[in-house]
Design a protein around this motif. Sequence first.
Motif, PDB file in Angstrom:
ATOM      1  N   ILE A  94       0.844  -1.207   0.000  1.00  0.00           N
ATOM      2  CA  ILE A  94       0.000   0.000   0.000  1.00  0.00           C
ATOM      3  C   ILE A  94       0.873   1.250   0.000  1.00  0.00           C
ATOM      4  O   ILE A  94       0.620   2.210  -0.749  1.00  0.00           O
ATOM      5  CB  ILE A  94      -0.945  -0.015   1.219  1.00  0.00           C
ATOM      6  N   PHE A  95       1.919   1.245   0.812  1.00  0.00           N
ATOM      7  CA  PHE A  95       2.815   2.410   0.859  1.00  0.00           C
ATOM      8  C   PHE A  95       3.559   2.589  -0.466  1.00  0.00           C
ATOM      9  O   PHE A  95       3.861   3.720  -0.863  1.00  0.00           O
ATOM     10  CB  PHE A  95       3.803   2.272   2.013  1.00  0.00           C
ATOM     11  N   ILE A  96       3.844   1.512  -1.154  1.00  0.00           N
ATOM     12  CA  ILE A  96       4.465   1.619  -2.478  1.00  0.00           C
ATOM     13  C   ILE A  96       3.479   2.246  -3.457  1.00  0.00           C
ATOM     14  O   ILE A  96       3.824   3.150  -4.224  1.00  0.00           O
ATOM     15  CB  ILE A  96       4.934   0.232  -2.966  1.00  0.00           C
ATOM     16  N   ASP A  97       2.229   1.786  -3.422  1.00  0.00           N
ATOM     17  CA  ASP A  97       1.195   2.336  -4.303  1.00  0.00           C
ATOM     18  C   ASP A  97       0.964   3.818  -4.034  1.00  0.00           C
ATOM     19  O   ASP A  97       0.673   4.593  -4.957  1.00  0.00           O
ATOM     20  CB  ASP A  97      -0.114   1.573  -4.134  1.00  0.00           C
ATOM     21  N   GLN A  98       1.084   4.207  -2.765  1.00  0.00           N
ATOM     22  CA  GLN A  98       0.872   5.608  -2.383  1.00  0.00           C
ATOM     23  C   GLN A  98       2.080   6.485  -2.687  1.00  0.00           C
ATOM     24  O   GLN A  98       2.004   7.709  -2.558  1.00  0.00           O
ATOM     25  CB  GLN A  98       0.538   5.690  -0.892  1.00  0.00           C
ATOM     26  N   GLY A  99       3.199   5.888  -3.070  1.00  0.00           N
ATOM     27  CA  GLY A  99       4.400   6.653  -3.360  1.00  0.00           C
ATOM     28  C   GLY A  99       5.223   6.988  -2.138  1.00  0.00           C
ATOM     29  O   GLY A  99       6.196   7.747  -2.235  1.00  0.00           O
ATOM     30  N   VAL A 100       4.886   6.409  -0.980  1.00  0.00           N
ATOM     31  CA  VAL A 100       5.651   6.650   0.241  1.00  0.00           C
ATOM     32  C   VAL A 100       6.970   5.873   0.196  1.00  0.00           C
ATOM     33  O   VAL A 100       8.014   6.368   0.617  1.00  0.00           O
ATOM     34  CB  VAL A 100       4.833   6.250   1.491  1.00  0.00           C
ATOM     35  N   VAL A 101       6.898   4.650  -0.322  1.00  0.00           N
ATOM     36  CA  VAL A 101       8.069   3.776  -0.444  1.00  0.00           C
ATOM     37  C   VAL A 101       8.446   3.652  -1.915  1.00  0.00           C
ATOM     38  O   VAL A 101       7.577   3.542  -2.790  1.00  0.00           O
ATOM     39  CB  VAL A 101       7.776   2.383   0.154  1.00  0.00           C
ATOM     40  N   LEU A 102       9.733   3.691  -2.199  1.00  0.00           N
ATOM     41  CA  LEU A 102      10.233   3.621  -3.567  1.00  0.00           C
ATOM     42  C   LEU A 102       9.869   2.293  -4.226  1.00  0.00           C
ATOM     43  O   LEU A 102      10.152   1.223  -3.679  1.00  0.00           O
ATOM     44  CB  LEU A 102      11.754   3.782  -3.577  1.00  0.00           C
TER      45      LEU A 102
END
Length: 265
Positions: A94-102
């Motif tokens: 989810i954080f990857i999809d949100q752009g929080v994680v590379l």
Amino acid sequence: MFDLLSLLRSLMVAIAVMIGMICNVGAEQINVITSGAFSVAFKQLVPIFEQKTGHQVNMFFGASMGSAPDSIPTRLGRGEAFDVLILAGPALAIFIDQGVVLDGTRVDLANSTIGAVVRKGAPKPDISTVDALRNTLLQAKSIAYSASASGTYLSAEVFPKLGIADQLKDTARKIYSERVATVVARGDAELGFQQLSELFSIEGVDFIGELPPQVQQTIPFSAGIVKQTQKRQIAQELIGFFASEEAAPIIRKTGMHPLMQKMPW
């Protein structure tokens, strides 16, 4: 003679300072937050990484999901800065999809399964089959489960699948900001469910088994590099070490199954 001795002492101090500066060249600090299932292995692995590299890891802890004040989503939401996240794979996605994680930095470190405990010395109920698990859940006076990934799975999927979600509304409760086994150990719940690595590290409880295969969930715990980090190279070193053969025995000892994936970079 006194002045000469003083001069020698000053020179020795200056040399010691210079040696210390040389030894610490390139040493930096990195902020890493992990959720509960990986935290026991994390605490044992970090000192080894620090000794090998000279870098300092600032350790933080929080649930993979949920709205508790110390959960990883909540802490990121209020602007806390981290360089690496280690949490349940679906939550990291989810954080990857949100752009929080590379994107392209996810590494699955270990798999975790769900088990149950009772207070030390208490009778051990049967959860070895689906029917036995259903009966044990219905007979328990109080049940504790995690507010993170494993608990969400239990409440949203297992309890409804067993057809007992309504019956457990008064006896089963979600535990925030605390290990489920700790709640069971002090007698505040008769039965507790969480990832094995989080159960094994708590004294005062007896392990009664894993969920039966038909309702078990194997959760990968994964690391990813935060998009805003200025410490990407160190983050890669850290994740690479956690995924290494050297780290595997410690991860295995804490109740997880190391995956030792190749690095994506």
